[in-house]
Design a protein around this motif. Sequence first.
Motif, PDB file in Angstrom:
ATOM      1  N   SER A  73       0.837  -1.195   0.000  1.00 41.02           N
ATOM      2  CA  SER A  73       0.000   0.000   0.000  1.00 41.02           C
ATOM      3  C   SER A  73       0.873   1.247   0.000  1.00 41.02           C
ATOM      4  O   SER A  73       1.967   1.255   0.571  1.00 41.02           O
ATOM      5  CB  SER A  73      -0.925   0.001   1.223  1.00 41.02           C
ATOM      6  OG  SER A  73      -0.169   0.043   2.413  1.00 41.02           O
ATOM      7  N   ASP A  74       0.437   2.273  -0.666  1.00 39.91           N
ATOM      8  CA  ASP A  74       1.122   3.563  -0.809  1.00 39.91           C
ATOM      9  C   ASP A  74       2.309   3.517  -1.757  1.00 39.91           C
ATOM     10  O   ASP A  74       2.975   4.531  -1.961  1.00 39.91           O
ATOM     11  CB  ASP A  74       1.586   4.139   0.540  1.00 39.91           C
ATOM     12  CG  ASP A  74       0.435   4.518   1.442  1.00 39.91           C
ATOM     13  OD1 ASP A  74      -0.654   4.800   0.900  1.00 39.91           O
ATOM     14  OD2 ASP A  74       0.606   4.527   2.655  1.00 39.91           O
ATOM     15  N   ASP A  75       2.640   2.359  -2.344  1.00 36.41           N
ATOM     16  CA  ASP A  75       3.707   2.273  -3.336  1.00 36.41           C
ATOM     17  C   ASP A  75       3.076   2.210  -4.727  1.00 36.41           C
ATOM     18  O   ASP A  75       1.903   1.859  -4.870  1.00 36.41           O
ATOM     19  CB  ASP A  75       4.575   1.028  -3.109  1.00 36.41           C
ATOM     20  CG  ASP A  75       5.233   1.010  -1.733  1.00 36.41           C
ATOM     21  OD1 ASP A  75       5.289   2.078  -1.085  1.00 36.41           O
ATOM     22  OD2 ASP A  75       5.683  -0.060  -1.307  1.00 36.41           O
ATOM     23  N   TRP A  76       3.849   2.526  -5.756  1.00 34.68           N
ATOM     24  CA  TRP A  76       3.320   2.459  -7.113  1.00 34.68           C
ATOM     25  C   TRP A  76       4.450   2.163  -8.095  1.00 34.68           C
ATOM     26  O   TRP A  76       5.594   2.523  -7.882  1.00 34.68           O
ATOM     27  CB  TRP A  76       2.573   3.747  -7.482  1.00 34.68           C
ATOM     28  CG  TRP A  76       3.409   4.989  -7.586  1.00 34.68           C
ATOM     29  CD1 TRP A  76       3.900   5.568  -8.726  1.00 34.68           C
ATOM     30  CD2 TRP A  76       3.856   5.844  -6.509  1.00 34.68           C
ATOM     31  NE1 TRP A  76       4.613   6.699  -8.437  1.00 34.68           N
ATOM     32  CE2 TRP A  76       4.604   6.894  -7.081  1.00 34.68           C
ATOM     33  CE3 TRP A  76       3.689   5.798  -5.125  1.00 34.68           C
ATOM     34  CZ2 TRP A  76       5.192   7.896  -6.316  1.00 34.68           C
ATOM     35  CZ3 TRP A  76       4.287   6.801  -4.363  1.00 34.68           C
ATOM     36  CH2 TRP A  76       5.017   7.838  -4.960  1.00 34.68           C
TER      37      TRP A  76
ATOM     38  N   ASN B 282       7.612  12.315   2.164  1.00 32.65           N
ATOM     39  CA  ASN B 282       6.381  13.018   2.535  1.00 32.65           C
ATOM     40  C   ASN B 282       5.477  13.234   1.330  1.00 32.65           C
ATOM     41  O   ASN B 282       5.203  14.341   0.935  1.00 32.65           O
ATOM     42  CB  ASN B 282       6.716  14.375   3.162  1.00 32.65           C
ATOM     43  CG  ASN B 282       7.535  14.239   4.418  1.00 32.65           C
ATOM     44  OD1 ASN B 282       7.161  13.507   5.310  1.00 32.65           O
ATOM     45  ND2 ASN B 282       8.663  14.922   4.484  1.00 32.65           N
ATOM     46  N   GLY B 283       5.041  12.179   0.732  1.00 32.39           N
ATOM     47  CA  GLY B 283       4.150  12.307  -0.415  1.00 32.39           C
ATOM     48  C   GLY B 283       4.910  12.345  -1.716  1.00 32.39           C
ATOM     49  O   GLY B 283       6.123  12.460  -1.761  1.00 32.39           O
ATOM     50  N   ARG B 284       4.177  12.257  -2.798  1.00 32.26           N
ATOM     51  CA  ARG B 284       4.790  12.180  -4.127  1.00 32.26           C
ATOM     52  C   ARG B 284       5.484  13.471  -4.539  1.00 32.26           C
ATOM     53  O   ARG B 284       6.304  13.473  -5.445  1.00 32.26           O
ATOM     54  CB  ARG B 284       3.734  11.818  -5.166  1.00 32.26           C
ATOM     55  CG  ARG B 284       3.184  10.421  -4.969  1.00 32.26           C
ATOM     56  CD  ARG B 284       2.269  10.035  -6.091  1.00 32.26           C
ATOM     57  NE  ARG B 284       1.624   8.758  -5.797  1.00 32.26           N
ATOM     58  CZ  ARG B 284       0.987   8.034  -6.681  1.00 32.26           C
ATOM     59  NH1 ARG B 284       0.885   8.453  -7.912  1.00 32.26           N
ATOM     60  NH2 ARG B 284       0.429   6.905  -6.349  1.00 32.26           N
TER      61      ARG B 284
ATOM     62  N   GLN C   6       6.672   4.773  -0.762  1.00 31.52           N
ATOM     63  CA  GLN C   6       6.299   5.835   0.169  1.00 31.52           C
ATOM     64  C   GLN C   6       6.694   5.403   1.574  1.00 31.52           C
ATOM     65  O   GLN C   6       6.203   4.399   2.079  1.00 31.52           O
ATOM     66  CB  GLN C   6       4.789   6.068   0.096  1.00 31.52           C
ATOM     67  CG  GLN C   6       4.252   7.078   1.067  1.00 31.52           C
ATOM     68  CD  GLN C   6       4.649   8.488   0.711  1.00 31.52           C
ATOM     69  OE1 GLN C   6       4.580   8.890  -0.435  1.00 31.52           O
ATOM     70  NE2 GLN C   6       5.071   9.243   1.693  1.00 31.52           N
TER      71      GLN C   6
ATOM     72  N   GLY D  62       5.102   3.183   6.091  1.00 34.29           N
ATOM     73  CA  GLY D  62       4.208   2.038   6.163  1.00 34.29           C
ATOM     74  C   GLY D  62       4.383   1.229   7.435  1.00 34.29           C
ATOM     75  O   GLY D  62       5.028   1.665   8.402  1.00 34.29           O
TER      76      GLY D  62
END
Length: 196
Positions: A45-48, A79-81, A154, A157
């Motif tokens: 989660s939170d990765d792409w 801290n975010g993309r 990100q 996690g």
Amino acid sequence: IDSAKSDNASIKFKVLCQSSNNGIYGALNMGIGALEADVVFILHSDDWYEPKAAENVISVFDKNPEADIVIGRAMFYKNGRDASPVLKNNRSFSLFPVLHPVIHPACFVKRDVYGRIGNFNENYLVSADYDFTYRCYKSGINFLKCHEHLVNVQKGGFGWKNKNIAMCENLRIGLKHGRNNIFPKLAYLLRVLLNR
């Protein structure tokens, strides 16, 4: 379920419901057990992924049929993309006794490797990926390093939030798989002192 169609292929996905509370690695093991594809992609989660990640990974496997695991590079975001990211490479495998040198979200595994080595050890809450790749390394599974940026991670996690558990598990894994108990113990002491 066919979720999308194009001229060349369709994307198929299956929704699985984890009935027991076996944590993240129990869910991953369940997904691997239901998988029909030849290569396992695990995204937390939170990765792409980068847009061409799958294409690049499959191309590397096609050109190197002897490879069992392909590992690439990852961009880490704090801290975010929109934050200033840091591109990281996998580290030397000589560091296995003291830390996990493989960036797990940038690790792509032929499905039959799990049949040969075993799935993730669900006794570990945070570091079962370290245990799995260490077992692969010790068993002579063929890793191939790819210099492509394949995934974006990100920070923040489950593993980042449970550093104390990770430190203890990393020590147990290092002691279990390493040849010398000194290096895992020194690594644990350093992590405690540096709070990392």
